[in-house]
Design a protein around this motif. Structure first.
Motif, PDB file in Angstrom:
ATOM      1  N   THR A  20       0.824  -1.221   0.000  1.00 23.67           N
ATOM      2  CA  THR A  20       0.000   0.000   0.000  1.00 23.67           C
ATOM      3  C   THR A  20       0.852   1.263   0.000  1.00 23.67           C
ATOM      4  OG1 THR A  20      -1.730  -1.166   1.217  1.00 23.67           O
ATOM      5  CG2 THR A  20      -1.820   1.247   1.233  1.00 23.67           C
ATOM      6  N   THR A  21       1.949   1.245   0.775  1.00 22.31           N
ATOM      7  CA  THR A  21       2.770   2.456   0.929  1.00 22.31           C
ATOM      8  C   THR A  21       3.892   2.556  -0.096  1.00 22.31           C
ATOM      9  OG1 THR A  21       4.219   1.338   2.537  1.00 22.31           O
ATOM     10  CG2 THR A  21       2.300   2.532   3.402  1.00 22.31           C
ATOM     11  N   LEU A  22       4.048   1.557  -0.943  1.00 17.44           N
ATOM     12  CA  LEU A  22       5.097   1.608  -1.960  1.00 17.44           C
ATOM     13  C   LEU A  22       4.894   2.843  -2.843  1.00 17.44           C
ATOM     14  CD1 LEU A  22       7.515  -0.095  -3.107  1.00 17.44           C
ATOM     15  CD2 LEU A  22       5.890  -1.012  -4.765  1.00 17.44           C
ATOM     16  N   PRO A  23       5.874   3.748  -2.920  1.00 15.96           N
ATOM     17  CA  PRO A  23       5.686   4.993  -3.682  1.00 15.96           C
ATOM     18  C   PRO A  23       5.356   4.735  -5.147  1.00 15.96           C
ATOM     19  CG  PRO A  23       7.629   5.143  -2.280  1.00 15.96           C
ATOM     20  CD  PRO A  23       7.180   3.712  -2.229  1.00 15.96           C
ATOM     21  N   TRP A  25      24.554   2.648  -7.197  1.00 18.09           N
ATOM     22  CA  TRP A  25      24.025   1.295  -7.319  1.00 18.09           C
ATOM     23  C   TRP A  25      22.878   1.120  -6.327  1.00 18.09           C
ATOM     24  CZ3 TRP A  25      26.221  -2.429 -10.637  1.00 18.09           C
ATOM     25  CH2 TRP A  25      27.410  -2.028 -11.278  1.00 18.09           C
ATOM     26  N   GLY A  26      21.968   0.227  -6.636  1.00 16.22           N
ATOM     27  CA  GLY A  26      20.847  -0.020  -5.740  1.00 16.22           C
ATOM     28  C   GLY A  26      20.609  -1.498  -5.517  1.00 16.22           C
ATOM     29  N   VAL A  27      20.030  -1.815  -4.372  1.00 18.76           N
ATOM     30  CA  VAL A  27      19.611  -3.182  -4.069  1.00 18.76           C
ATOM     31  C   VAL A  27      18.171  -3.125  -3.556  1.00 18.76           C
ATOM     32  CG1 VAL A  27      19.982  -5.252  -2.688  1.00 18.76           C
ATOM     33  CG2 VAL A  27      21.948  -3.929  -3.485  1.00 18.76           C
ATOM     34  N   VAL A  28      17.302  -3.849  -4.222  1.00 16.59           N
ATOM     35  CA  VAL A  28      15.910  -3.955  -3.784  1.00 16.59           C
ATOM     36  C   VAL A  28      15.815  -5.198  -2.899  1.00 16.59           C
ATOM     37  CG1 VAL A  28      13.509  -4.170  -4.503  1.00 16.59           C
ATOM     38  CG2 VAL A  28      15.135  -2.912  -5.945  1.00 16.59           C
ATOM     39  N   ARG A  29      15.536  -4.985  -1.619  1.00 15.04           N
ATOM     40  CA  ARG A  29      15.485  -6.103  -0.672  1.00 15.04           C
ATOM     41  C   ARG A  29      14.047  -6.362  -0.241  1.00 15.04           C
ATOM     42  NH1 ARG A  29      20.389  -7.918   0.272  1.00 15.04           N
ATOM     43  NH2 ARG A  29      22.156  -6.439   0.271  1.00 15.04           N
ATOM     44  N   VAL A  30      13.573  -7.547  -0.566  1.00 13.03           N
ATOM     45  CA  VAL A  30      12.232  -7.962  -0.175  1.00 13.03           C
ATOM     46  C   VAL A  30      12.336  -8.741   1.131  1.00 13.03           C
ATOM     47  CG1 VAL A  30      10.219  -9.327  -0.801  1.00 13.03           C
ATOM     48  CG2 VAL A  30      11.451  -8.037  -2.570  1.00 13.03           C
ATOM     49  N   LYS A  31      11.625  -8.290   2.149  1.00 12.02           N
ATOM     50  CA  LYS A  31      11.682  -8.951   3.452  1.00 12.02           C
ATOM     51  C   LYS A  31      10.560  -9.976   3.621  1.00 12.02           C
ATOM     52  CE  LYS A  31      13.994  -4.987   5.507  1.00 12.02           C
ATOM     53  NZ  LYS A  31      14.015  -3.978   6.587  1.00 12.02           N
ATOM     54  N   GLN A  32       9.434  -9.676   3.019  1.00  5.57           N
ATOM     55  CA  GLN A  32       8.317 -10.620   3.038  1.00  5.57           C
ATOM     56  C   GLN A  32       7.578 -10.526   1.710  1.00  5.57           C
ATOM     57  OE1 GLN A  32       5.795  -9.704   6.363  1.00  5.57           O
ATOM     58  NE2 GLN A  32       7.240 -10.484   7.888  1.00  5.57           N
ATOM     59  N   ASP A  56      12.317 -12.135  -3.815  1.00  7.69           N
ATOM     60  CA  ASP A  56      11.792 -12.524  -2.507  1.00  7.69           C
ATOM     61  C   ASP A  56      12.910 -12.353  -1.493  1.00  7.69           C
ATOM     62  OD1 ASP A  56      13.480 -14.747  -2.811  1.00  7.69           O
ATOM     63  OD2 ASP A  56      11.850 -16.001  -3.582  1.00  7.69           O
ATOM     64  N   ALA A  57      12.708 -12.870  -0.292  1.00 10.77           N
ATOM     65  CA  ALA A  57      13.673 -12.648   0.786  1.00 10.77           C
ATOM     66  C   ALA A  57      15.050 -13.227   0.488  1.00 10.77           C
ATOM     67  CB  ALA A  57      13.127 -13.225   2.091  1.00 10.77           C
ATOM     68  N   SER A  58      15.108 -14.264  -0.325  1.00 10.86           N
ATOM     69  CA  SER A  58      16.400 -14.891  -0.638  1.00 10.86           C
ATOM     70  C   SER A  58      16.952 -14.457  -1.990  1.00 10.86           C
ATOM     71  CB  SER A  58      16.257 -16.419  -0.611  1.00 10.86           C
ATOM     72  OG  SER A  58      15.313 -16.848  -1.584  1.00 10.86           O
ATOM     73  N   ASN A  59      16.250 -13.556  -2.661  1.00 11.04           N
ATOM     74  CA  ASN A  59      16.646 -13.169  -4.017  1.00 11.04           C
ATOM     75  C   ASN A  59      16.471 -11.660  -4.200  1.00 11.04           C
ATOM     76  OD1 ASN A  59      17.374 -13.330  -6.747  1.00 11.04           O
ATOM     77  ND2 ASN A  59      15.225 -13.586  -7.367  1.00 11.04           N
ATOM     78  N   LEU A  74       3.576  -8.281  -5.799  1.00 11.77           N
ATOM     79  CA  LEU A  74       2.768  -9.459  -6.120  1.00 11.77           C
ATOM     80  C   LEU A  74       2.068  -9.909  -4.837  1.00 11.77           C
ATOM     81  CD1 LEU A  74       5.334 -11.394  -8.374  1.00 11.77           C
ATOM     82  CD2 LEU A  74       3.509  -9.816  -9.084  1.00 11.77           C
ATOM     83  N   GLY A  75       1.017  -9.201  -4.470  1.00 14.61           N
ATOM     84  CA  GLY A  75       0.331  -9.484  -3.216  1.00 14.61           C
ATOM     85  C   GLY A  75       0.961  -8.706  -2.078  1.00 14.61           C
ATOM     86  N   LYS A  76       0.827  -9.230  -0.869  1.00 16.40           N
ATOM     87  CA  LYS A  76       1.379  -8.566   0.302  1.00 16.40           C
ATOM     88  C   LYS A  76       2.902  -8.643   0.262  1.00 16.40           C
ATOM     89  CE  LYS A  76      -2.563  -9.121   3.416  1.00 16.40           C
ATOM     90  NZ  LYS A  76      -3.025  -9.591   4.752  1.00 16.40           N
TER      91      LYS A  76
END
Length: 328
Positions: free
Chosen positions: A252-255, A269-276, A293-296, A311-313
């Protein structure tokens, strides 16, 4: 390499002293005593500064011995029987002692000039000595290390008596020796003294083998390089850390700016880190897609056009770096 944070330090025999048996041994011992007198006169009990200057000298013999052994093996078309690796490990270990004590006591400008002078004089002298008599050279280093064990024992006594501050161990020491986070200078001196005792035994052992004119010059197992040190590649390659990090966003809060075409600035450089959950990362020109995802995590090169789609929550943040954060 993952290592235990409580290294087993070998017991140091403080009574070891090689009794000189001939003129070669007596020469090596006399030179050692002369240099010990010079160190005592100049540094007195300033053990941190003493260590900085003397470790720059102590790292020379292993490199000289390894170099000349390497060249001799090339000339004679023979194996080194483990000597080169052992001597190189000694030189590297002494250099790490130096870097540790630089973090404890910063050398003065005069001491830096003294290092340049003493190192070059000692390098030339030791190189010539090793060419003429490798046995005498190793005996000399054995005596040097005997004195180093004594000096670090005195340093420990100064710390225990409260005359030298028992400051926290520098980070480089925690990494190299695998010391616990609450380690102090006293712990560092203990592991350094154990190193010096090992070099003492190695070099007296090498001198004995050369004196016996042995054909088989294999280092015995107890003289081989020891296991409790980290690779210096791990120590000297600085950890890459982000200079900025966003807050954690959800679906919901993702800009909105992240969900449409955008990129990082030049040199960023950037890293997009997905925690859940999961997040789709789409790159443009050329087009490609990744599901994170959390491991990728997703790695963003400077000025690389992209956008993301939850992709969902999801729980996600973005980290920014000045250099490439991707694993080697």
């Amino acid at each position: 390499m993952k290592r235990d944070n409580t290294p087993t330090i070998p017991v140091v025999d403080l009574s070891v002293h090689h009794q000189p048996g001939d003129m070669s041994d007596r020469f090596a011992l006399s030179v050692t005593k002369l240099l010990r007198w010079c160190a005592d006169t100049f540094f007195a009990k300033r053990y941190g500064h003493r260590a900085i200057v003397l470790e720059t000298v102590a790292a020379v013999p292993g490199m000289v011995g390894a170099t000349l052994t390497h060249l001799r093996c090339l000339r004679k078309l023979e194996a080194d029987r483990g000597w080169i690796r052992t001597l190189m490990e000694e030189a590297e270990n002494e250099r790490m002692h130096l870097m540790t004590f630089v973090a404890v006591a910063q050398p003065t400008l005069f001491e830096r000039w003294l290092i340049l002078l003493v190192q070059w004089l000692f390098y030339i002298g030791f190189f010539v000595l090793y060419l003429f008599s490798a046995r005498t050279a190793h005996r000399l280093v054995g005596y040097f290390e005997e004195e180093a064990v004594i000096s670090y024992t005195h340093y420990l006594n100064e710390i225990d008596a409260g005359r030298s501050a028992n400051v926290p161990a520098p980070a480089i020491a925690l990494q190299y020796w695998g010391l616990p986070a609450n380690a102090t200078l006293r712990d560092v001196v203990l592991v350094v003294r154990a190193d010096e005792a090992h070099h003492r035994d190695v070099n007296h052992g090498f001198a004995a083998r050369l004196g016996d004119h042995a054909v088989d010059l294999d280092p015995s197992p107890d003289l081989a390089p020891y296991p409790w040190h980290a690779s210096t590649l791990e120590i000297e390659k600085p950890a890459i850390t982000p200079y900025r990090k966003t807050a954690d966003f959800n679906e919901t809060t993702l800009p909105a700016a992240l969900k449409r075409r955008h990129n990082t600035a030049s040199g960023v450089w950037g890293v997009v880190r997905v925690k859940q959950g999961q997040l789709k990362l789409t790159f443009l020109e050329p087009h490609s897609e990744q599901v994170l995802d959390a491991s990728n995590p997703g790695y963003l090169a400077p000025q690389q056009d992209h956008f993301v789609e939850p992709l969902g929550k999801v729980s996600v943040c973005v980290e920014f770096y000045h250099s490439d954060p991707r694993p080697a």
